[in-house]
Scaffold this active site. Structure first.
Site, short mmCIF file in Angstrom:
data_model
loop_
_atom_site.label_atom_id
_atom_site.label_comp_id
_atom_site.label_asym_id
_atom_site.label_seq_id
_atom_site.Cartn_x
_atom_site.Cartn_y
_atom_site.Cartn_z
N LYS A 69 0.81 -1.23 0.00
CA LYS A 69 0.00 0.00 0.00
C LYS A 69 0.84 1.27 0.00
O LYS A 69 0.42 2.29 -0.53
CB LYS A 69 -0.97 0.00 1.19
CG LYS A 69 -2.05 -1.07 1.09
CD LYS A 69 -3.04 -0.98 2.23
CE LYS A 69 -4.11 -2.05 2.13
NZ LYS A 69 -5.15 -1.90 3.17
N ASP A 106 -10.44 2.25 1.60
CA ASP A 106 -10.69 1.75 2.96
C ASP A 106 -11.35 2.83 3.82
O ASP A 106 -12.23 2.54 4.63
CB ASP A 106 -9.37 1.34 3.63
CG ASP A 106 -8.84 0.01 3.12
OD1 ASP A 106 -9.65 -0.83 2.70
OD2 ASP A 106 -7.61 -0.18 3.14
#
Length: 276
Positions: A69, A106
């Site tokens: 990420k 997210d």
């Protein structure tokens, strides 16, 4: 591969247990995208630049999990403000001209999962843990929490890190020792971001009338804490709720089709988990 076929995939290491293929393929089927495929690839940080460089015009996008990420950011042409705010990209969209844009679904996924349970705003909240998911939780709370967030952590370094994230995200963060984490359970919203088993010892401390628990785990489910919370009548939001809501946003960004089929994706995810 024909000119009409489009590809997407989830990358990470380890990746074998990812539910993303189930969720995205279900969405493609529901949306009638017969020429779309979605795979999973075991890719670590060292292999990521080569994989990204090799993506041809058939590629629409990528879902990224740990440990990629942050590693992907230097490989992108553009990063959204949301992703930049936590230095974490979980979604890459490839434009027709080959430009790669990174986003983080997210954070809005957490907000959407809470909103689905009727939680639009809270006066205060508690976070259990201080890892990568905790910073995303703080960014979500920046959108819905009007007061203090208390983060329960295991080390002084992690405490300092969480306070820094708070300053950066403009959230009022106070840190407390993990030994006192039982106190967290009295907050109007508790977000548990710790690995499996970490909160089991807290289940005996669930108050008689708990409010809302957001436990980011989904396998195994329920956690001891979530099971006790439910038994005492509290509202529980699960890691599967988060996974589905963030995947909905990924599907919409990659395919350009909206809305993605939330209910069908959740059902497919539940079925896949039940089969494990």
């Amino acid at each position: 591969m024909s000119a009409h076929q489009r590809r997407a995939a989830v990358l990470g290491s380890p990746i074998a247990h990812s539910l993303s293929p189930v969720l995205h393929r279900t969405a493609y089927a529901e949306l009638g995208l017969a020429d779309w495929s979605y795979d999973r690839f075991e890719v670590d940080e060292a292999a990521l630049p080569g994989f990204v460089a090799g993506m041809g015009p058939e590629w629409a996008g990528l879902s990224l999990t740990m440990p990629l990420k942050r590693a992907v950011i230097p490989l992108l042409d553009e990063v959204s403000d949301t992703a930049a705010s936590v230095e974490a990209v979980n979604t890459v969209v490839r434009a027709d001209d080959g430009r790669l844009t990174g986003d983080n679904t997210d954070i809005p996924g957490m907000v959407a999962a809470l909103r689905e349970r009727g939680i639009e705003e809270v006066g205060s909240a508690a976070i259990l843990g201080a890892g990568a998911t905790a910073s995303s939780a703080l960014a979500a709370l920046a959108r819905i929490c009007t007061g203090e967030v208390v983060a329960y952590v295991r080390s002084a370094d992690r405490a300092a890190e969480m306070r820094q994230w708070g300053e950066r995200l403009d959230v009022e963060v106070r840190t407390a020792d993990w030994a006192d984490a039982g106190q967290a359970l009295h907050a109007p919203l508790v977000i548990a971001t710790t690995p499996a088993g970490s909160t089991d010892a807290l289940s005996h401390a669930v108050p008689e009338r708990p409010a809302t628990l957001f436990d980011v785990l989904y396998d195994p489910w329920p956690t001891d804490l979530a099971a006790r919370w439910s038994a005492y009548g509290g509202a529980v939001v699960s890691g599967l709720d988060l996974l589905v809501h963030q995947a909905v946003l990924q599907v919409e960004q990659m395919t350009g089709r909206s809305p993605a089929p939330l209910d069908a994706m959740r059902t497919a995810g539940e079925r896949a988990l039940a089969g494990r």
